[in-house]
Design a protein around this motif. Structure first.
Motif, short mmCIF file in Angstrom:
data_model
loop_
_atom_site.label_atom_id
_atom_site.label_comp_id
_atom_site.label_asym_id
_atom_site.label_seq_id
_atom_site.Cartn_x
_atom_site.Cartn_y
_atom_site.Cartn_z
N LEU A 186 0.82 -1.21 0.00
CA LEU A 186 0.00 0.00 0.00
C LEU A 186 0.86 1.26 0.00
O LEU A 186 0.52 2.26 -0.65
CB LEU A 186 -0.93 0.00 1.21
N GLN A 187 1.97 1.23 0.72
CA GLN A 187 2.84 2.40 0.72
C GLN A 187 3.46 2.64 -0.65
O GLN A 187 3.59 3.78 -1.08
CB GLN A 187 3.92 2.24 1.79
N VAL A 188 3.85 1.56 -1.32
CA VAL A 188 4.38 1.71 -2.67
C VAL A 188 3.31 2.27 -3.60
O VAL A 188 3.58 3.18 -4.40
CB VAL A 188 4.90 0.35 -3.19
N ALA A 189 2.09 1.76 -3.47
CA ALA A 189 1.00 2.25 -4.31
C ALA A 189 0.71 3.71 -4.04
O ALA A 189 0.46 4.49 -4.98
CB ALA A 189 -0.26 1.40 -4.07
N SER A 190 0.76 4.12 -2.78
CA SER A 190 0.49 5.53 -2.46
C SER A 190 1.57 6.44 -3.03
O SER A 190 1.30 7.58 -3.41
CB SER A 190 0.38 5.72 -0.95
N GLY A 191 2.80 5.92 -3.10
CA GLY A 191 3.89 6.72 -3.60
C GLY A 191 3.79 7.07 -5.07
O GLY A 191 4.32 8.08 -5.51
N VAL A 192 3.10 6.21 -5.82
CA VAL A 192 2.97 6.44 -7.27
C VAL A 192 1.56 6.90 -7.64
O VAL A 192 1.28 7.13 -8.82
CB VAL A 192 3.32 5.16 -8.05
N SER A 193 0.70 7.06 -6.65
CA SER A 193 -0.69 7.44 -6.92
C SER A 193 -0.82 8.95 -7.09
O SER A 193 -0.09 9.73 -6.46
CB SER A 193 -1.60 6.97 -5.78
N ALA A 194 -1.77 9.35 -7.91
CA ALA A 194 -2.08 10.77 -8.06
C ALA A 194 -2.86 11.29 -6.86
O ALA A 194 -2.97 12.51 -6.67
CB ALA A 194 -2.87 11.00 -9.34
N ASP A 195 -3.42 10.39 -6.05
CA ASP A 195 -4.19 10.79 -4.87
C ASP A 195 -3.72 9.97 -3.67
O ASP A 195 -4.42 9.07 -3.20
CB ASP A 195 -5.68 10.56 -5.12
N PRO A 196 -2.51 10.25 -3.15
CA PRO A 196 -1.97 9.42 -2.07
C PRO A 196 -2.75 9.53 -0.76
O PRO A 196 -2.68 8.63 0.07
CB PRO A 196 -0.54 9.96 -1.91
N ARG B 128 -5.76 9.07 -0.16
CA ARG B 128 -6.77 8.00 0.02
C ARG B 128 -6.16 6.70 0.54
O ARG B 128 -6.89 5.79 0.96
CB ARG B 128 -7.51 7.74 -1.29
N PHE B 129 -4.83 6.61 0.56
CA PHE B 129 -4.17 5.41 1.08
C PHE B 129 -3.85 5.52 2.57
O PHE B 129 -3.44 4.53 3.18
CB PHE B 129 -2.87 5.15 0.31
N VAL B 130 -4.02 6.70 3.15
CA VAL B 130 -3.60 6.89 4.54
C VAL B 130 -4.35 5.96 5.48
O VAL B 130 -3.74 5.26 6.30
CB VAL B 130 -3.79 8.36 4.95
N THR B 131 -5.66 5.95 5.40
CA THR B 131 -6.44 5.10 6.31
C THR B 131 -6.15 3.62 6.11
O THR B 131 -5.94 2.89 7.10
CB THR B 131 -7.94 5.39 6.15
N PRO B 132 -6.12 3.09 4.88
CA PRO B 132 -5.75 1.67 4.72
C PRO B 132 -4.36 1.35 5.26
O PRO B 132 -4.16 0.28 5.87
CB PRO B 132 -5.82 1.45 3.21
N ILE B 133 -3.40 2.25 5.06
CA ILE B 133 -2.04 1.98 5.53
C ILE B 133 -2.00 1.89 7.05
O ILE B 133 -1.42 0.95 7.62
CB ILE B 133 -1.06 3.05 5.01
N VAL B 134 -2.59 2.86 7.74
CA VAL B 134 -2.52 2.83 9.21
C VAL B 134 -3.36 1.67 9.76
O VAL B 134 -3.06 1.14 10.83
CB VAL B 134 -2.95 4.17 9.83
N ALA C 5 -10.23 15.93 4.89
CA ALA C 5 -9.68 14.93 3.98
C ALA C 5 -9.77 13.52 4.54
O ALA C 5 -9.87 12.56 3.76
CB ALA C 5 -8.23 15.27 3.63
N LEU C 6 -9.70 13.37 5.85
CA LEU C 6 -9.73 12.03 6.47
C LEU C 6 -11.08 11.77 7.13
O LEU C 6 -11.52 12.54 7.97
CB LEU C 6 -8.62 11.91 7.53
N TRP C 7 -11.70 10.68 6.72
CA TRP C 7 -12.96 10.25 7.31
C TRP C 7 -12.87 8.76 7.58
O TRP C 7 -12.10 8.05 6.92
CB TRP C 7 -14.14 10.56 6.38
N ALA D 200 -8.46 7.44 11.78
CA ALA D 200 -7.15 6.95 11.34
C ALA D 200 -6.04 7.45 12.24
O ALA D 200 -5.04 6.75 12.46
CB ALA D 200 -6.90 7.37 9.90
N VAL D 201 -6.17 8.65 12.77
CA VAL D 201 -5.15 9.21 13.65
C VAL D 201 -5.07 8.40 14.95
O VAL D 201 -3.98 8.07 15.43
CB VAL D 201 -5.45 10.69 13.95
N CYS D 202 -6.23 8.04 15.50
CA CYS D 202 -6.25 7.23 16.72
C CYS D 202 -5.65 5.85 16.46
O CYS D 202 -4.89 5.32 17.29
CB CYS D 202 -7.68 7.07 17.22
N VAL D 203 -5.97 5.26 15.31
CA VAL D 203 -5.44 3.95 14.94
C VAL D 203 -3.92 4.01 14.82
O VAL D 203 -3.21 3.09 15.24
CB VAL D 203 -6.08 3.47 13.63
#
Length: 275
Positions: free
Chosen positions: A30-40, A42-48, A101-103, A112-115
């Motif tokens: 997921l981190q690799v995918a976020s690095g090349v994504s135009a909208d990184p 949206r990967f924050v919640t899945p990554i954490v 941005a984060l929900w 996601a911040v608590c997680v």
């Protein structure tokens, strides 16, 4: 010296540890995918989320699932309380606001911040314990604060929160790091109370190490614009804790006495003479 750690690392990995490794691998993807994504963002919640799953699984392999979940919940709730107070009052981090941005959110604080507080809190606590069990709380707090050298600049890039007044470290005020250290001490304390003293250390230390490596590579070579300052600062800080943890675990393994040696020393201790 805590010689049980060497023994624990040689026990066969159970299903919880295997699940922790699998979640760690998913986090890397997921981190690799976020690095090349135009909208990184949206990967924050899945990554954490998978980060937290990995941390809980590794903790469960050492102390059982109930204690692992209790430690994660205690750390996440402590982080939530600090973030809610901080967002409302500016204490202890400084004045900041979360964007939309984060929900989902609980009040003004994204879940996601608590997680993230819970997952990385467990990893950092084990890093501190690996380095020096008696100093696990302050060392773990410092290790967790080191992660924020990456986290805050990255989240500011993504527009996930804003500071009322920009600070000297890529827009982050220095009060933020003082607040992180204070809250991290509380997080470490509640993790120690709920999780105890795990003897399986390699999994959480690996999680912390992978996060350090991925963030360093991202800031040095992937993000645009690249940021060698953050890569160097965060990489040096997190890398130092990771290296110390691995070195100490290796040292304990090297000096751990074998069964025969241990019995001989115990018998020698009972002898009423020297020689």
């Amino acid at each position: 010296m805590d010689h049980t750690r060497g023994t624990a690392r040689r026990r066969p990995a159970g299903p919880a540890a295997t699940a922790g490794v699998a979640a760690l691998a998913v986090m890397v993807v997921l981190q690799v995918a976020s690095g090349v994504s135009a909208d990184p963002a949206r990967f924050v919640t899945p990554i954490v989320t998978v980060l937290a799953v990995s941390a809980v699984c590794f903790a469960a392999a050492a102390q059982g699932l109930p204690r692992a979940l209790a430690a994660f919940a205690a750390a996440a709730l402590t982080g939530y309380a600090a973030e809610a107070v901080g967002e409302a009052t500016g204490v202890p981090f400084g004045e900041y606001r979360y964007t939309d941005a984060l929900w989902p959110k609980i009040g003004a604080v994204p879940v996601a911040v608590c997680v993230a507080w819970g997952g990385m809190g467990i990893a950092a606590y084990v890093v501190g314990r690996a380095i020096a069990p008696c100093w696990a709380v302050p060392l773990g707090a410092a290790a967790l604060t080191a992660w924020d050298l990456f986290l805050d600049p990255q989240m500011l890039r993504l527009g996930l929160w804003t500071w009322a007044e920009a600070g000297p470290y890529r827009g982050v005020p220095l009060t933020n790091f003082a607040g992180w250290l204070l809250v991290s001490l509380l997080v470490m304390a509640v993790i120690r109370r709920t999780l105890g003293t795990p003897d399986r250390l390699a999994g959480p230390v690996a999680l912390y190490t992978v996060m350090a490596a991925m963030e360093t590579i991202a800031f040095a070579a992937v993000f645009e614009p690249r940021d060698p300052l953050v890569a160097a600062a965060g990489g040096a800080a997190m890398g130092a804790f990771a290296a110390a943890a691995w070195w100490r675990m290796r040292r304990v393994e090297t000096v751990r006495p074998g069964p025969a040696t241990g019995r001989a020393r115990a018998w020698q201790g009972r002898r009423p003479w020297h020689g």
